[in-house]
Design an enzyme around this catalytic site. Structure first.
Site, PDB file in Angstrom:
ATOM      1  N   GLU A 144       0.821  -1.228   0.000  1.00 29.05           N
ATOM      2  CA  GLU A 144       0.000   0.000   0.000  1.00 29.05           C
ATOM      3  C   GLU A 144       0.852   1.274   0.000  1.00 29.05           C
ATOM      4  O   GLU A 144       0.508   2.248  -0.662  1.00 29.05           O
ATOM      5  CB  GLU A 144      -0.926  -0.015   1.226  1.00 29.05           C
ATOM      6  CG  GLU A 144      -1.923   1.107   1.233  1.00 29.05           C
ATOM      7  CD  GLU A 144      -2.851   1.040   2.447  1.00 29.05           C
ATOM      8  OE1 GLU A 144      -3.425  -0.026   2.715  1.00 29.05           O
ATOM      9  OE2 GLU A 144      -2.980   2.070   3.135  1.00 29.05           O
ATOM     10  N   ASP A 145       1.942   1.265   0.718  1.00 24.62           N
ATOM     11  CA  ASP A 145       2.653   2.522   0.973  1.00 24.62           C
ATOM     12  C   ASP A 145       4.048   2.634   0.364  1.00 24.62           C
ATOM     13  O   ASP A 145       4.710   3.649   0.555  1.00 24.62           O
ATOM     14  CB  ASP A 145       2.802   2.736   2.491  1.00 24.62           C
ATOM     15  CG  ASP A 145       1.498   3.182   3.130  1.00 24.62           C
ATOM     16  OD1 ASP A 145       0.625   3.664   2.388  1.00 24.62           O
ATOM     17  OD2 ASP A 145       1.363   3.044   4.349  1.00 24.62           O
TER      18      ASP A 145
END
Ligand code: ZN
Length: 196
Positions: free
Chosen positions: A74-75
């Site tokens: 996600e990051d």
């Protein structure tokens, strides 16, 4: 008595765990948490894995590896293939369950977490619990810089709705979540009173 050991990863072998720590630390190396101290990002997945193991009694290798890796897709620039190659399909599946679709607007992503939490696998629910315990604590006690009180109060309410959708997954983590939420709400109430 000797335990039966799998050939590649005998019980108690820390190889994959250390590789996951190393991989996640590398991927998150330029990131900081949003708190005023700008803590290193890697502190967060380590704390999530630690809660799972110590509070939740989740002694499942794939779950612990996935906790360490839960924000990498996600990051960071991590691809699903990188996770699959290093840690296998089981871990990848859990990390994907923990990953929001960043192409969606933020409010939509938050709504989806509420809708999806009842459908997560048992292990993903447990990781989600540990993640939200950490986040609720941080929002109250080391909040992101520049977040007004109302936004922090909204966050606590939203986290509660996500967790309410997965209750029954781990009584110990749910208890810790509820305690953390009470303390967090007290902290925010005291801030709105202006008391210390
Ligand atoms: Zn997280």
């Amino acid at each position: 008595m000797l335990k039966t050991m799998k050939p590649q990863h005998p019980q108690g072998d820390l190889t994959l765990f250390l590789q996951a720590l190393n991989f996640s630390a590398g991927k998150h190396r330029d990131q900081r948490r949003k708190d005023s101290a700008a803590s290193p990002y890697i502190n967060h997945p380590i704390e999530v894995a630690c809660l799972l193991w110590t509070v939740g009694g989740v002694h499942d290798e794939a779950a612990i590896l996935a906790a360490i890796l839960h924000d990498t897709i996600e990051d960071t620039d991590t691809t699903p293939e990188e996770i699959r190659t290093r840690f296998g399909d089981d871990v990848l599946g859990l990390v994907l369950e923990m990953s929001d679709d960043k192409s969606l607007p933020k409010q939509e992503r938050k709504r989806k977490q509420i809708v999806h939490s009842p459908r997560l696998s048992l292990r993903a629910k447990q990781i989600k619990l540990a993640d939200k315990i950490c986040n609720v604590h941080d929002i109250a006690f080391s909040p992101p810089e520049g977040w007004p009180l109302a936004r922090r109060i909204d966050y606590l309410q939203w986290a509660r709705e996500v967790i309410d959708g997965l209750r029954g997954a781990n009584a110990l983590l749910e208890e810790r979540f509820d305690e953390t939420l009470v303390l967090a709400r007290q902290k925010l109430a005291s801030e709105s009173d202006g008391s210390p």
